[in-house]
Design an enzyme around this catalytic site. Structure first.
Site: not given
Ligand SMILES: *Cc1c(COP(=O)(O)O)cnc(C)c1O
Length: 440
Positions: A144, A239, A267
């Site tokens: 994701y 990411d 996060k």
């Molecule tokens: C949570 C997440 C996102 C998206 O972040 P948001 O602040 O929810 O838009 C992107 N990449 C990874 C790996 C994530 O876990």
């Protein structure tokens, strides 16, 4: 468990907000119940509107590495709020946070602050395209990277949980430039790179996948991605929205020793506020407007309140050098508890997932040998999970006052607020919750 107030709120919420929630996985649909509404949270605890108290292993899906409402973070935020909430003009805090991120991750020579992980990855991909002059990107099934159009292809946890493979409303043309490889499978990457030679702007990867459950990279996999992107003139984007400041101060790049060209954070970096970041090599980041030709902007980007929460959180992580060892050790205890029940567990540092994959009898331990050979190394492996068994486990844990993510495909997050005593209590709850249903 009294749930009167949460039920009332959810009934009303469903008439006003799609599904009653502002992010799909909060709806608890996959575990066959309605969500609780949170009244407050403190340390490892989350307390709902009916006064039920849970040990929280969701930690707001990752940010809460220090536990909830850390006094230093709250105090800093309260103080800065009094000076005004947003100016739309530069502040000293933004410079300080950029410098702190670069101290933790020396590869991040320049960084841009944004408001969500979605924005961070979307922007990093745009920069990679602008820098290379190429259109295509490669991502991995089950990973994701936020909900931007081009990245909502085989996109992991939230969608897996809802059984939505891909989103409606994404133009076919967007998805067409997103190629999907298999995590931990070098051959799948190599063949995509060869078929699309000279066209791939970047490979985007969660260096430790955490949105198909936790799936660590196999030995040599990240090194391979580094090598092949270099050979092909493509960029490597880590990411690290989950892994950043979680596996180590320097995230997965420090933990694994593999270095990317661009990184995305979210996060933890916002300390519980809406803040995220992307950054990396100076020559690449120099493409970003107003310095370069890649446009990216944000009214609330680098918001002073969010920046303060981020700075305070990172400083605590930098000063208290024992944190990573503590959360690692506690997560290892949880890992052992799941393993005693015969579940397949993937763990890296304070991130872990127990996979409810059928193939053994929990009571007798039959077929345990065969099961031991089974591993979860990619999206297809994760998809073998028995979602009903997971839901059963989730509900039993909740009844015992333990809140884990309401999805098989999310990580369990251990924070520094989870005391050894609470970890032991959680292990007992795991033993009871997994043994009782015996459907594996
Ligand atoms: C949570 C997440 C996102 C998206 O972040 P948001 O602040 O929810 O838009 C992107 N990449 C990874 C790996 C994530 O876990």
């Amino acid at each position: 468990m009294n749930t009167t107030k949460s039920e009332q709120l959810f009934t009303k919420a469903q008439t006003l907000i799609p599904g009653g929630v502002n992010s799909p996985v909060r709806a608890f649909k996959a575990v066959g119940r309605h969500p609780f509404f949170v009244e407050r949270a403190q340390g490892p605890w989350i307390i709902d509107e009916d006064g039920n108290k849970y040990v929280d292993y969701v930690c707001s899906w990752g940010p809460g590495i220090l536990g909830h409402a850390h006094p230093k973070v709250i105090e800093a935020v309260q103080q800065v709020c009094a000076k005004g909430l947003t100016f739309g003009a530069p502040t000293a805090g933004e410079v300080e946070l950029a410098e702190l991120i670069g101290t933790c991750v020396p590869d991040v020579e320049m960084v841009r602050l944004v408001s969500s992980g979605t924005e961070a990855v979307m922007s990093a991909v745009r920069v990679a395209r602008g820098f290379t002059g190429r259109d295509k990107i490669i991502k991995f099934a089950g990973s994701y990277h936020g909900h931007s159009d081009g990245l909502l292809v085989k996109a992991g946890s939230g969608l897996m949980t809802q059984s939505v493979p891909d989103s409606a409303g994404v133009p076919a043309g967007y998805a067409a430039s997103t190629l999907t490889a298999v995590y931990n499978d070098e051959e799948s990457v190599r063949s995509l790179m060869e078929e699309n030679s000279g066209q791939v702007a970047a490979i985007v990867v969660e260096p430790v996948a955490a949105n198909m459950g936790v799936v660590p990279p196999k030995e040599g996999f990240l090194e391979f991605l580094r090598r092949i992107t270099k050979e092909q003139g493509s960029l490597l984007i880590f990411d690290e929205v989950i892994t950043g400041f979680r596996l180590a101060l320097g995230g997965a790049s420090e933990y694994t020793g593999v270095h990317a060209d661009l990184y995305t954070y979210g996060k933890i970096v916002g300390g519980g506020m809406p803040l995220a970041a992307y950054g990396g090599r100076r020559d690449i980041m120099s493409c970003v407007a107003p310095l370069g030709a890649v446009y990216q902007a944000g009214t609330l980007s680098g918001n002073p309140v969010a920046v303060t929460a981020g700075i305070t959180t990172l400083k605590i992580l930098m000063e208290d050098t024992g944190i990573y060892e503590r959360i690692d050790r506690r997560a290892a205890k949880l890992e052992a508890a799941f393993q005693e029940k015969g579940l397949i567990v993937n763990r890296m540092g304070s991130l872990l997932s127990a996979f409810f994959i059928p193939g053994w009898d929990g009571k007798e331990g039959r077929e345990l040998e065969k099961k031991k050979e089974r591993k979860v190394e990619n999206y297809d492996d994760a998809c073998q999970c028995d979602r009903e068994a997971f839901a059963d486990y989730f509900n039993r844990m909740l009844e015992r006052g333990i809140y884990v993510a309401p999805s098989q495909f999310e990580a369990m997050f251990v924070s520094d607020a989870h005391s050894d005593e609470l970890i032991d209590k959680t292990c007992e709850a795991i033993w009871e919750s997994v043994e009782e249903h015996q459907i594996l």
